[in-house]
Write a protein that holds these residues in place. Structure first.
Motif, PDB file in Angstrom:
ATOM      1  N   LYS A   7      23.588 -62.652  -7.030  1.00 54.28           N
ATOM      2  CA  LYS A   7      24.250 -63.954  -7.204  1.00 54.28           C
ATOM      3  C   LYS A   7      23.520 -64.739  -8.280  1.00 54.28           C
ATOM      4  O   LYS A   7      22.304 -64.924  -8.180  1.00 54.28           O
ATOM      5  CB  LYS A   7      24.216 -64.734  -5.893  1.00 54.28           C
ATOM      6  N   ARG A   9      22.429 -68.103 -10.322  1.00 49.86           N
ATOM      7  CA  ARG A   9      22.102 -69.487  -9.927  1.00 49.86           C
ATOM      8  C   ARG A   9      22.671 -70.421 -10.998  1.00 49.86           C
ATOM      9  O   ARG A   9      22.322 -70.333 -12.176  1.00 49.86           O
ATOM     10  CB  ARG A   9      20.582 -69.638  -9.798  1.00 49.86           C
ATOM     11  N   CYS A  28      32.419 -70.371  -5.241  1.00 44.70           N
ATOM     12  CA  CYS A  28      31.125 -69.755  -4.879  1.00 44.70           C
ATOM     13  C   CYS A  28      31.095 -69.544  -3.371  1.00 44.70           C
ATOM     14  O   CYS A  28      30.701 -68.482  -2.884  1.00 44.70           O
ATOM     15  CB  CYS A  28      29.954 -70.646  -5.293  1.00 44.70           C
ATOM     16  N   GLY A  35      27.927 -66.266  -7.221  1.00 50.41           N
ATOM     17  CA  GLY A  35      26.947 -67.247  -7.667  1.00 50.41           C
ATOM     18  C   GLY A  35      26.800 -68.367  -6.656  1.00 50.41           C
ATOM     19  O   GLY A  35      27.572 -68.471  -5.698  1.00 50.41           O
ATOM     20  N   THR A  36      25.796 -69.199  -6.893  1.00 51.67           N
ATOM     21  CA  THR A  36      25.544 -70.360  -6.041  1.00 51.67           C
ATOM     22  C   THR A  36      25.256 -71.541  -6.955  1.00 51.67           C
ATOM     23  O   THR A  36      24.484 -71.399  -7.921  1.00 51.67           O
ATOM     24  CB  THR A  36      24.266 -70.130  -5.185  1.00 51.67           C
ATOM     25  N   VAL A  38      23.128 -74.361  -7.567  1.00 52.04           N
ATOM     26  CA  VAL A  38      21.813 -74.703  -7.013  1.00 52.04           C
ATOM     27  C   VAL A  38      21.388 -76.132  -7.339  1.00 52.04           C
ATOM     28  O   VAL A  38      20.467 -76.656  -6.725  1.00 52.04           O
ATOM     29  CB  VAL A  38      20.718 -73.705  -7.476  1.00 52.04           C
ATOM     30  N   HIS A  85      14.841 -75.334 -10.726  1.00 53.23           N
ATOM     31  CA  HIS A  85      15.812 -74.811  -9.759  1.00 53.23           C
ATOM     32  C   HIS A  85      16.184 -73.351 -10.050  1.00 53.23           C
ATOM     33  O   HIS A  85      17.119 -72.821  -9.449  1.00 53.23           O
ATOM     34  CB  HIS A  85      17.075 -75.688  -9.742  1.00 53.23           C
ATOM     35  N   VAL A  87      17.663 -71.921 -12.601  1.00 53.36           N
ATOM     36  CA  VAL A  87      19.052 -71.781 -13.070  1.00 53.36           C
ATOM     37  C   VAL A  87      19.188 -70.640 -14.092  1.00 53.36           C
ATOM     38  O   VAL A  87      18.393 -70.519 -15.014  1.00 53.36           O
ATOM     39  CB  VAL A  87      19.510 -73.129 -13.682  1.00 53.36           C
ATOM     40  N   ASP A  88      20.241 -69.801 -13.876  1.00 49.89           N
ATOM     41  CA  ASP A  88      20.573 -68.724 -14.828  1.00 49.89           C
ATOM     42  C   ASP A  88      21.640 -69.183 -15.817  1.00 49.89           C
ATOM     43  O   ASP A  88      21.658 -68.739 -16.960  1.00 49.89           O
ATOM     44  CB  ASP A  88      21.181 -67.517 -14.082  1.00 49.89           C
TER      45      ASP A  88
END
Ligand code: GRF
Length: 208
Positions: A7, A9, A28, A35-36, A38, A85, A87-88
């Motif tokens: 997943k 972010r 989501c 994914g989430t 975040v 956090h 993050v991607d």
């Protein structure tokens, strides 16, 4: 044995109502996006999207642009928060600020935006009004990777809507919004599945 897909972010930047944010959170949660969300960050304290995030237990942060010396300084703080956090992917969803290379260099080909017109037509503000004033018969929305220009980055997906004879800015915006809520999650899911490759100006969508 089934394997759980990785997943991604997602960090979402907003300035307002956040209906696209809501669509992304919902997809989501339903599993349609691997994914989430975040964190959600707004430059405006009053943005309703912050409340949407809190309703889903997602960290909702107000980062006031007026407390920063300039755009670069603001974006440096943004980058720090997004990194904190883990993050991607950074998703701009009605974020009414120009982003600088400070953000883009920290997340290369990892910042997406949605624009309420068929780019390269009608970039910038009031895209729906621009479309009506020009007299086009179709408009729509575009999800693209963000580059240093205004709405000029490589296009990921587009969706077309008709412009009706009696359309106002409001009715056209509404019709476009319905499409946005499908298009943005679809583009994010392509990213989450690792299916997007940027080659020059073109975004190749690879087979699964
Ligand atoms: C959308 O029309 C999007 O295309 C533009 O800003 C608007 C955000 O709407 N970038 P919402 O806050 O997601 O409802």
């Amino acid at each position: 044995m089934t394997t759980t897909p990785h997943k991604i972010r997602i960090g979402v930047l907003i300035s307002g109502s956040g209906t696209n944010l809501q669509a992304i959170i919902d997809r989501c949660e339903s599993g349609e996006i691997d994914g989430t969300v975040v964190c959600v960050i707004s430059n405006k304290a009053s943005a309703f999207g912050l409340e949407r995030a809190r309703n889903h237990g997602i960290p909702a942060l107000h980062l006031d642009h007026r407390l920063h010396a300039d755009r670069t300084d603001y974006d440096a703080t943004l980058v720090a928060l997004l990194r904190e956090h883990g993050v991607d992917l950074v998703v701009l969803a009605g974020f009414m600020r120009i982003v600088t290379p400070t953000l883009l260099d920290a997340f290369p080909n990892r910042v997406m935006n949605i624009h309420p017109a068929l780019l390269p037509s009608f970039p910038g503000l009031d895209a729906q009004r621009q479309a009506l004033e020009y007299g086009v018969k179709v408009s729509g929305c575009t999800v693209h990777f963000v580059d240093s220009g205004t709405d000029t980055g490589p296009i990921i997906l587009q969706s077309v809507v008709p412009v009706r004879e009696d359309d106002t800015e409001e009715t056209l915006s509404e019709r476009i919004h319905v499409e946005e809520h499908k298009l943005y999650p679809a583009a994010i899911q392509l990213f989450a599945r690792g299916r997007l490759t940027v080659v020059g100006r073109r975004v190749r969508i690879n087979e699964e």
